[in-house]
Design a protein around this motif. Structure first.
Motif, PDB file in Angstrom:
ATOM      1  N   THR A 165      30.006  43.384  36.471  1.00  0.00           N
ATOM      2  CA  THR A 165      29.490  44.655  35.984  1.00  0.00           C
ATOM      3  C   THR A 165      30.095  44.899  34.600  1.00  0.00           C
ATOM      4  OG1 THR A 165      29.641  45.350  38.283  1.00  0.00           O
ATOM      5  CG2 THR A 165      29.127  47.073  36.668  1.00  0.00           C
ATOM      6  N   VAL A 166      29.336  44.609  33.552  1.00  0.00           N
ATOM      7  CA  VAL A 166      29.904  44.635  32.191  1.00  0.00           C
ATOM      8  C   VAL A 166      30.395  46.038  31.815  1.00  0.00           C
ATOM      9  CG1 VAL A 166      29.466  44.093  29.763  1.00  0.00           C
ATOM     10  CG2 VAL A 166      28.403  42.722  31.537  1.00  0.00           C
ATOM     11  N   MET A 167      29.701  47.062  32.324  1.00  0.00           N
ATOM     12  CA  MET A 167      30.102  48.438  31.991  1.00  0.00           C
ATOM     13  C   MET A 167      31.549  48.736  32.341  1.00  0.00           C
ATOM     14  SD  MET A 167      26.930  50.928  32.928  1.00  0.00           S
ATOM     15  CE  MET A 167      28.031  52.218  33.453  1.00  0.00           C
ATOM     16  N   LYS A 168      32.027  48.135  33.430  1.00  0.00           N
ATOM     17  CA  LYS A 168      33.421  48.373  33.833  1.00  0.00           C
ATOM     18  C   LYS A 168      34.394  47.714  32.860  1.00  0.00           C
ATOM     19  CE  LYS A 168      34.475  48.171  38.294  1.00  0.00           C
ATOM     20  NZ  LYS A 168      34.377  47.630  39.689  1.00  0.00           N
ATOM     21  N   ALA A 169      33.996  46.563  32.325  1.00  0.00           N
ATOM     22  CA  ALA A 169      34.836  45.886  31.315  1.00  0.00           C
ATOM     23  C   ALA A 169      34.826  46.702  30.024  1.00  0.00           C
ATOM     24  CB  ALA A 169      34.306  44.476  31.073  1.00  0.00           C
TER      25      ALA A 169
ATOM     26  N   ALA B   5      34.186  43.293  25.669  1.00  0.00           N
ATOM     27  CA  ALA B   5      33.660  43.167  27.024  1.00  0.00           C
ATOM     28  C   ALA B   5      32.482  42.213  27.027  1.00  0.00           C
ATOM     29  CB  ALA B   5      33.222  44.535  27.531  1.00  0.00           C
ATOM     30  N   VAL B   6      32.465  41.271  27.978  1.00  0.00           N
ATOM     31  CA  VAL B   6      31.353  40.322  28.063  1.00  0.00           C
ATOM     32  C   VAL B   6      30.927  40.142  29.524  1.00  0.00           C
ATOM     33  CG1 VAL B   6      32.010  39.003  25.989  1.00  0.00           C
ATOM     34  CG2 VAL B   6      32.896  38.303  28.214  1.00  0.00           C
ATOM     35  N   SER B   7      29.720  39.598  29.690  1.00  0.00           N
ATOM     36  CA  SER B   7      29.248  39.288  31.040  1.00  0.00           C
ATOM     37  C   SER B   7      29.870  37.955  31.470  1.00  0.00           C
ATOM     38  CB  SER B   7      27.728  39.167  31.049  1.00  0.00           C
ATOM     39  OG  SER B   7      27.356  38.015  30.309  1.00  0.00           O
TER      40      SER B   7
ATOM     41  N   MET C 158      40.579  34.138  47.919  1.00  0.00           N
ATOM     42  CA  MET C 158      41.644  34.621  48.797  1.00  0.00           C
ATOM     43  C   MET C 158      41.538  33.935  50.148  1.00  0.00           C
ATOM     44  SD  MET C 158      42.119  38.614  48.023  1.00  0.00           S
ATOM     45  CE  MET C 158      43.486  38.837  49.125  1.00  0.00           C
ATOM     46  N   ALA C 159      42.677  33.926  50.867  1.00  0.00           N
ATOM     47  CA  ALA C 159      42.743  33.186  52.133  1.00  0.00           C
ATOM     48  C   ALA C 159      41.598  33.535  53.074  1.00  0.00           C
ATOM     49  CB  ALA C 159      44.077  33.448  52.800  1.00  0.00           C
ATOM     50  N   ASN C 160      41.332  34.830  53.238  1.00  0.00           N
ATOM     51  CA  ASN C 160      40.306  35.211  54.201  1.00  0.00           C
ATOM     52  C   ASN C 160      38.986  35.594  53.522  1.00  0.00           C
ATOM     53  OD1 ASN C 160      42.304  34.973  56.197  1.00  0.00           O
ATOM     54  ND2 ASN C 160      43.051  36.994  55.613  1.00  0.00           N
ATOM     55  N   GLY C 161      38.952  35.463  52.216  1.00  0.00           N
ATOM     56  CA  GLY C 161      37.753  35.866  51.480  1.00  0.00           C
ATOM     57  C   GLY C 161      36.656  34.828  51.612  1.00  0.00           C
ATOM     58  N   THR C 162      35.461  35.232  51.303  1.00  0.00           N
ATOM     59  CA  THR C 162      34.358  34.285  51.379  1.00  0.00           C
ATOM     60  C   THR C 162      33.802  34.025  49.982  1.00  0.00           C
ATOM     61  OG1 THR C 162      32.931  36.157  51.770  1.00  0.00           O
ATOM     62  CG2 THR C 162      33.627  34.925  53.709  1.00  0.00           C
ATOM     63  N   LEU C 163      34.453  34.635  48.970  1.00  0.00           N
ATOM     64  CA  LEU C 163      33.922  34.497  47.616  1.00  0.00           C
ATOM     65  C   LEU C 163      34.174  33.123  47.042  1.00  0.00           C
ATOM     66  CD1 LEU C 163      35.052  37.808  45.971  1.00  0.00           C
ATOM     67  CD2 LEU C 163      32.766  37.139  46.667  1.00  0.00           C
ATOM     68  N   ASN C 164      33.276  32.711  46.207  1.00  0.00           N
ATOM     69  CA  ASN C 164      33.499  31.502  45.438  1.00  0.00           C
ATOM     70  C   ASN C 164      33.886  31.921  44.036  1.00  0.00           C
ATOM     71  OD1 ASN C 164      33.001  29.448  47.326  1.00  0.00           O
ATOM     72  ND2 ASN C 164      30.830  30.029  47.258  1.00  0.00           N
ATOM     73  N   LEU C 165      34.248  30.964  43.229  1.00  0.00           N
ATOM     74  CA  LEU C 165      34.586  31.229  41.844  1.00  0.00           C
ATOM     75  C   LEU C 165      33.430  31.973  41.186  1.00  0.00           C
ATOM     76  CD1 LEU C 165      37.000  30.377  40.292  1.00  0.00           C
ATOM     77  CD2 LEU C 165      35.791  28.334  39.612  1.00  0.00           C
ATOM     78  N   PRO C 166      33.706  33.066  40.434  1.00  0.00           N
ATOM     79  CA  PRO C 166      32.567  33.806  39.878  1.00  0.00           C
ATOM     80  C   PRO C 166      31.812  33.074  38.764  1.00  0.00           C
ATOM     81  CG  PRO C 166      34.639  34.886  39.298  1.00  0.00           C
ATOM     82  CD  PRO C 166      34.977  33.745  40.200  1.00  0.00           C
ATOM     83  N   PHE C 167      32.333  31.983  38.237  1.00  0.00           N
ATOM     84  CA  PHE C 167      31.550  31.227  37.255  1.00  0.00           C
ATOM     85  C   PHE C 167      32.030  29.786  37.112  1.00  0.00           C
ATOM     86  CE2 PHE C 167      34.725  31.327  34.004  1.00  0.00           C
ATOM     87  CZ  PHE C 167      35.349  32.555  34.140  1.00  0.00           C
ATOM     88  N   SER C 168      31.240  28.997  36.411  1.00  0.00           N
ATOM     89  CA  SER C 168      31.541  27.571  36.274  1.00  0.00           C
ATOM     90  C   SER C 168      32.559  27.315  35.154  1.00  0.00           C
ATOM     91  CB  SER C 168      30.239  26.829  35.967  1.00  0.00           C
ATOM     92  OG  SER C 168      30.446  25.871  34.974  1.00  0.00           O
ATOM     93  N   LEU C 169      33.385  26.307  35.336  1.00  0.00           N
ATOM     94  CA  LEU C 169      34.416  25.993  34.334  1.00  0.00           C
ATOM     95  C   LEU C 169      34.028  24.786  33.489  1.00  0.00           C
ATOM     96  CD1 LEU C 169      37.863  26.552  36.063  1.00  0.00           C
ATOM     97  CD2 LEU C 169      36.446  28.141  34.819  1.00  0.00           C
ATOM     98  N   GLU C 170      32.736  24.544  33.391  1.00  0.00           N
ATOM     99  CA  GLU C 170      32.260  23.362  32.666  1.00  0.00           C
ATOM    100  C   GLU C 170      32.822  23.297  31.245  1.00  0.00           C
ATOM    101  OE1 GLU C 170      28.026  21.566  31.465  1.00  0.00           O
ATOM    102  OE2 GLU C 170      28.034  22.890  33.216  1.00  0.00           O
TER     103      GLU C 170
END
Ligand code: ATR
Length: 274
Positions: A154-158, A170-172, A194-206
């Motif tokens: 959410t770019v607005m929060k940044a 602030a960037v997307s 996080m240990a119990n989280g289900t999230l993946n990395l929010p973006f690629s590190l290419e």
């Protein structure tokens, strides 16, 4: 007289703060004790009144009370006011209770502990714009770091954090992904990995650069998907344990006027979490 401290939060049973602080009291020969207290959100006001009435010398505040506790305190440190969150309460000489925030400063200490002095102009990418990112952004600025970019879903929060900081960009996540090579220090503050989280990395590190520094604020697990990917790209990695230990050490110093030995604590907790 024996001093006593606490950590309030909900949940609280998993907290590593009581064992860490009590070990410091033993090691430093301080006559004090530190206890975990589970406080449900609906009871926060009464819990704070009770801690004051019973004369706690101070306490830590964790999720979900870091923001809600502010109006219940007698005084607020200027940095904590800017961050909008308190993780440490100190009983002052006049008996008033003052709120501080040691999370962001804990991160900056952990960064400098791990990699030595960092050039203040190095471009920093902060990933995420929640409470943790806000605290780190203010602490980086207070530490003299002036080249900060905040990437968030959410770019607005940044944008809001940059506005409050009076600096930064602030960037997307997509924009950040496309210019990853322009940064030297990466700080991952989302719950990804996080240990119990289900999230993946929010973006690629290419497009991750060479010789970068990559830090994550998560310490359980010690190796997050972000740190793993950054290490594969040759980065120096910093897990969230140093931030946790240093936020505690800075709080300890507010309460007792000297610092505990943090390096042994980091070694011991690393062994426990491996
Ligand atoms: P904290 O106080 O621990 O920082 P928070 O305030 O809930 O936690 O902030 C979580 C951060 O992780 C936010 O930056 C959030 O992005 P949004 O502001 O867009 O909500 C980010 N985050 C959470 N889940 C995410 C996901 N699946 N992908 C990308 N970012 C995510």
């Amino acid at each position: 007289m024996k001093k006593w401290f606490a950590v309030i939060g909900d949940p609280i049973s998993h907290s590593k703060s009581p064992a860490m602080h009590n070990a410091w009291y033993t090691e430093m020969d301080v006559d004090a004790t530190y206890i975990p207290i589970r406080v449900e959100p609906a009871n926060l006001r009464e819990a704070v009144a009770s801690l004051k009435l019973l004369g706690a010398s101070g306490w830590n505040v964790t999720i979900p009370h870091k923001e809600a506790i502010i109006p219940l305190l007698d005084e607020l440190d200027e940095q904590a006011a800017k961050m909008g969150a308190v993780n440490t309460v100190v009983k002052m000489a006049d008996g008033k209770y003052k709120g501080y925030n040691t999370d962001g400063a804990g991160f900056v200490r952990s960064l400098e502990d791990a990699v030595g002095t960092v050039h203040r102009d190095k471009p920093i990418l902060l990933i995420g714009a929640g409470g943790a990112a806000r605290g780190i952004a203010f602490a980086l600025l207070a530490g003299g770091y002036r080249n900060i970019t905040i990437a968030n879903r959410t770019v607005m929060k940044a944008e809001a954090i940059c506005e409050e900081l009076g600096t930064g960009q602030a960037v997307s996540l997509v924009e950040a992904e496309n210019k990853l090579h322009q940064f030297a220090i990466f700080i991952q503050t989302t719950p990804a990995g996080m240990a119990n989280g289900t999230l993946n990395l929010p973006f690629s590190l290419e497009k991750f650069p060479q010789d970068a520094i990559a830090a994550d604020i998560v310490y359980n697990p010690l190796m997050t998907p972000f740190l793993q990917a950054a290490e594969e790209k040759g980065a120096t990695i910093i897990n969230g344990l140093g931030m946790f230990v240093h936020q505690g050490a800075i709080a300890y110093n507010y309460w007792l006027g000297h610092y505990p030995n943090t390096s042994n604590t980091i070694i011991e907790l690393t062994a426990q979490l491996k």
